[in-house]
Design an enzyme around this catalytic site. Structure first.
Site, PDB file in Angstrom:
ATOM      1  N   ASP A 210       0.810  -1.221   0.000  1.00  0.00           N
ATOM      2  CA  ASP A 210       0.000   0.000   0.000  1.00  0.00           C
ATOM      3  C   ASP A 210       0.845   1.273   0.000  1.00  0.00           C
ATOM      4  OD1 ASP A 210      -2.297  -1.491  -0.124  1.00  0.00           O
ATOM      5  OD2 ASP A 210      -2.760  -1.315   2.015  1.00  0.00           O
TER       6      ASP A 210
ATOM      7  N   HIS B  70       0.390  -7.820  -0.134  1.00  0.00           N
ATOM      8  CA  HIS B  70      -0.882  -8.559  -0.112  1.00  0.00           C
ATOM      9  C   HIS B  70      -1.586  -8.501  -1.454  1.00  0.00           C
ATOM     10  CE1 HIS B  70      -1.836  -4.381   1.042  1.00  0.00           C
ATOM     11  NE2 HIS B  70      -2.941  -4.572   0.349  1.00  0.00           N
TER      12      HIS B  70
ATOM     13  N   ARG C 250     -18.829  -8.353  -3.460  1.00  0.00           N
ATOM     14  CA  ARG C 250     -18.024  -8.145  -2.249  1.00  0.00           C
ATOM     15  C   ARG C 250     -17.890  -6.645  -1.995  1.00  0.00           C
ATOM     16  NH1 ARG C 250     -12.392  -7.014  -0.851  1.00  0.00           N
ATOM     17  NH2 ARG C 250     -11.329  -8.727   0.214  1.00  0.00           N
TER      18      ARG C 250
HETATM   19  O1  LIG Z   1     -10.433  -5.176  -0.009  1.00  0.00           O
HETATM   20  C1  LIG Z   1      -9.424  -5.754   0.413  1.00  0.00           C
HETATM   21  O2  LIG Z   1      -9.484  -6.817   1.060  1.00  0.00           O
HETATM   22  C2  LIG Z   1      -8.058  -5.181   0.150  1.00  0.00           C
HETATM   23  C3  LIG Z   1      -8.035  -3.904  -0.635  1.00  0.00           C
HETATM   24  C4  LIG Z   1      -6.648  -3.385  -0.811  1.00  0.00           C
HETATM   25  O3  LIG Z   1      -5.679  -4.105  -0.791  1.00  0.00           O
HETATM   26  C5  LIG Z   1      -6.439  -1.944  -0.987  1.00  0.00           C
HETATM   27  O4  LIG Z   1      -7.418  -1.187  -1.068  1.00  0.00           O
HETATM   28  O5  LIG Z   1      -5.269  -1.528  -1.052  1.00  0.00           O
HETATM   29 FE   LIG Z   2      -3.915  -2.914  -0.467  1.00  0.00          FE
END
Ligand SMILES: O=C(O)CCC(=O)C(=O)O
Ligand SMILES: [Fe+2]
Length: 280
Positions: A138, A249, A259
């Protein structure tokens, strides 16, 4: 207001936490309805749509519009002051939880951008904006993030299939030079006992204590001690983590259903802080 230097905010320990105890299912459902109302004005042609109440950014077809400008008064008709009040209240609770867990001052963290709702379904991607599944860090993707939180607004296996959140620790270890570690000053990674504990599954803090995350295979522990796959029974769950390379991630592709989640991000740099959205 206590005005601590960044020293009181920047992560000294990297980590992750997960809790079901700070936001109720009812509150999560109310905030999901807000997201549904907003996203019903637009939506991507592909599988991933976003709504950012701060900037007004809303997916529309293959692009984004500023919904406050594009829809004008219509926006004021669909969102209420109570909606925005709840949004701000939940944001504050998450901020306090992060501060408590990481031992920092809540007053030294600032909400930052982008902070946005996401709606993902199984439609085929039409633009790169629909490609939500790529592994990322991020702090690299978004720049200002120091702490990321995710509030889940729908239920894995009830509302959608696929779409689990995955920390990719092995990849992070392989691809990242120690020197290049961002965000935690090279400090150790913490999986907070009492919040998250990966021994034979993922333990989630709930109102009544700790409980094992449902729906994970018995063989889960064999994966790796550090690879967490976070989701089942998820409405109202908050996952939060330091935003640096320690927390590479991805989100699995959604196979069916819809979702909803919200990415709420915090920075230690007041210059990158943003305020809560206000209805004008
Ligand atoms: O919605 C999620 O589980 C992760 C979203 C994500 O990784 C992000 O917004 O950077
Ligand atoms: Fe993310």
């Amino acid at each position: 207001m206590l005005d601590l230097p960044v020293g009181g905010c920047t992560p000294r320990k990297c980590g992750r936490g997960i809790t079901d105890a700070i936001i109720s299912r009812g509150e999560a459902e109310r905030i999901r309805r807000l997201a549904e109302k907003g996203l019903s004005l637009g939506g991507s042609d592909g599988g991933a749509s976003i709504l950012d109440l701060h900037s007004g950014a809303l997916s529309l077809g293959k692009h984004f519009v500023n919904m406050y400008r594009y829809f004008g008064d219509k926006v004021r008709d669909i969102f209420t002051k109570e909606d925005f009040h709840l949004y701000s209240e939940l944001r504050q609770r998450i901020q306090q939880k992060i501060a408590l867990t990481f031992g920092i001052s809540s007053a030294s963290m600032y909400l930052t951008k982008p902070t946005f709702f996401s709606r993902i379904n199984s439609s085929e991607a039409k633009t790169t904006h629909d490609e939500y599944w790529h592994p990322h860090i991020d702090k690299v993707t978004y720049g200002s993030f120091d702490y990321t939180s995710l509030l889940y607004l729908s239920d894995y296996t009830e509302d959608f299939g696929g779409g689990r959140f995955v920390f990719m620790d092995e990849g992070a270890n392989r691809t990242v030079e120690p020197r290049a570690v961002l965000g935690c000053n090279g400090g150790p990674m913490s999986l907070f006992p009492g919040t998250i504990l990966v021994v034979s599954g993922v333990w989630i803090e709930s109102a009544t204590g700790l409980r094992l995350m449902p729906g994970l295979p018995a063989s889960f522990a064999a994966f790796s001690d550090l690879v967490l796959i976070v989701l089942p029974d998820s409405t109202g769950r908050v996952s939060f983590f330091t935003s640096g390379t320690e927390n590479l991630h991805r989100v699995e592709k959604v196979h069916w259903g819809t979702r909803y989640a919200i990415t709420i991000s915090f920075t230690c740099n007041p210059d990158h802080g943003i305020g809560d959205p206000v209805i004008t």
